[in-house]
Design an enzyme around this catalytic site. Sequence first.
Site, PDB file in Angstrom:
ATOM      1  N   ARG A 128       0.772  -1.279   0.110  1.00 45.76           N
ATOM      2  CA  ARG A 128      -0.131   0.399   0.378  1.00 45.76           C
ATOM      3  C   ARG A 128       0.782   1.367  -0.040  1.00 45.76           C
ATOM      4  NH1 ARG A 128      -4.257   0.480   4.668  1.00 45.76           N
ATOM      5  NH2 ARG A 128      -2.325   1.000   5.716  1.00 45.76           N
ATOM      6  N   ARG A 146       3.043  -0.249  14.481  1.00 50.86           N
ATOM      7  CA  ARG A 146       0.995  -0.168  15.254  1.00 50.86           C
ATOM      8  C   ARG A 146       0.996  -1.219  14.970  1.00 50.86           C
ATOM      9  NH1 ARG A 146       0.912   1.757   8.764  1.00 50.86           N
ATOM     10  NH2 ARG A 146      -1.373   1.729   9.421  1.00 50.86           N
TER      11      ARG A 146
HETATM   12  P1  ADP Z   1      -4.424   1.670   9.551  1.00 52.70           P
HETATM   13  O1  ADP Z   1      -5.777   1.104   9.952  1.00 52.70           O
HETATM   14  O2  ADP Z   1      -4.067   1.096   8.523  1.00 52.70           O
HETATM   15  O3  ADP Z   1      -3.534   1.828  11.160  1.00 52.70           O
HETATM   16  P2  ADP Z   1      -6.139   4.644  10.253  1.00 52.70           P
HETATM   17  O4  ADP Z   1      -5.961   5.579   8.772  1.00 52.70           O
HETATM   18  O5  ADP Z   1      -7.085   4.171  10.354  1.00 52.70           O
HETATM   19  O6  ADP Z   1      -5.350   3.020   9.053  1.00 52.70           O
HETATM   20  O7  ADP Z   1      -4.790   4.889  11.596  1.00 52.70           O
HETATM   21  C1  ADP Z   1      -3.765   6.188  11.146  1.00 52.70           C
HETATM   22  C2  ADP Z   1      -3.023   6.460  11.827  1.00 52.70           C
HETATM   23  O8  ADP Z   1      -4.455   7.760  12.659  1.00 52.70           O
HETATM   24  C3  ADP Z   1      -3.093   5.928  13.239  1.00 52.70           C
HETATM   25  O9  ADP Z   1      -2.107   5.010  13.131  1.00 52.70           O
HETATM   26  C4  ADP Z   1      -3.132   6.624  14.383  1.00 52.70           C
HETATM   27  O10 ADP Z   1      -1.831   7.432  14.903  1.00 52.70           O
HETATM   28  C5  ADP Z   1      -4.247   7.330  13.744  1.00 52.70           C
HETATM   29  N1  ADP Z   1      -5.759   7.480  14.295  1.00 52.70           N
HETATM   30  C6  ADP Z   1      -6.814   6.950  13.258  1.00 52.70           C
HETATM   31  N2  ADP Z   1      -7.809   6.257  14.341  1.00 52.70           N
HETATM   32  C7  ADP Z   1      -7.440   6.516  15.452  1.00 52.70           C
HETATM   33  C8  ADP Z   1      -8.153   6.437  16.474  1.00 52.70           C
HETATM   34  N3  ADP Z   1      -9.603   6.322  16.693  1.00 52.70           N
HETATM   35  N4  ADP Z   1      -7.312   6.778  18.273  1.00 52.70           N
HETATM   36  C9  ADP Z   1      -6.717   7.228  18.511  1.00 52.70           C
HETATM   37  N5  ADP Z   1      -5.250   7.221  17.132  1.00 52.70           N
HETATM   38  C10 ADP Z   1      -6.068   7.290  15.576  1.00 52.70           C
END
Ligand code: ADP
Length: 195
Positions: A128, A146
Site C-alpha cells: 500500500r 502499530r
Molecule cells: P490503519 O488502520 O492502517 O492503521 P488508519 O487510517 O485507521 O490506518 O489510522 C492511521 C493512524 O491515524 C493511526 O496509526 C493513528 O496514529 C491515527 N488514528 C486513526 N484513528 C485513531 C483513533 N481512533 N485513535 C487514535 N489514533 C487514531
Amino acid sequence: MFNLILFGPPGSGKGTQSEKLIEKFGFKHLSTGDLLRKEIADQTPLGMEAKSLMDKGQLVPDEVVIGMISGALEANRDASGFLFDGFPRTVAQAEALDRLLELHKTAIGVLIELQVPEEELITRMLKRSKTSGRSDDADEHVQRNRLEIYRRDTMPVAEHYAASAKSVSVEGVGSIDEIFNGICNVIDAKIAKGN
Ligand code: ADP
C-alpha cells in the site's frame, strides 16, 4: 438505524470493505484516519500535532478523536446508520462512543473483526505504501509498532462489545468479494434479528 464498527489491525482491509459497504447499505462512513489525514492536508494545528504521532505509529489522544466523532455525529443527524472505521481504538473511545450514541438514541449493532495473519498485514502495508503516499506504511519498524499498539490497546475493544454479544469475526483473507460476502452475511443476520 443500524450502526457498525468495522474492526481489525492496520492493513486488514477496513478501507476497501468500507467503500463497498457504504455503497450497498448507505451507511455514513466515519474513518478517524481519513478525518485526521484531512486535518493534516489542511495544515490545521490539530493536523500538525496528529502527524508526528501518526508517523511514529502511535495513537492520537482519545479526546481528539472523540471530539471529531462527536462533531461528525452532530453534523449527520439525518444519517440512516454509521460505519465506524478505525474507531474506537481504545476502550475509553468505545465507552465514549456508547455514551454519544445513547445521546442520539441509538447504539452499536455489531462490531465485525477482520481476521488476517500478521505477516500478511506487513506485506499489504508495504504494498500500500507504494501507492498511498502514507509515510506510516513505508517503514517496517513503524508497522510493527502499530501492530503492537493494536494488540495492546485496540484488541480489548472487541472484548468490550463481546460482553453484549455484539462482536463477530470474519475471515479477512481471500478475494475482496468473498470477504465482502462474509461481512454482508453478518450484517443481514443482525438486521433480520432486529439488532
Ligand atoms: P490503519 O488502520 O492502517 O492503521 P488508519 O487510517 O485507521 O490506518 O489510522 C492511521 C493512524 O491515524 C493511526 O496509526 C493513528 O496514529 C491515527 N488514528 C486513526 N484513528 C485513531 C483513533 N481512533 N485513535 C487514535 N489514533 C487514531
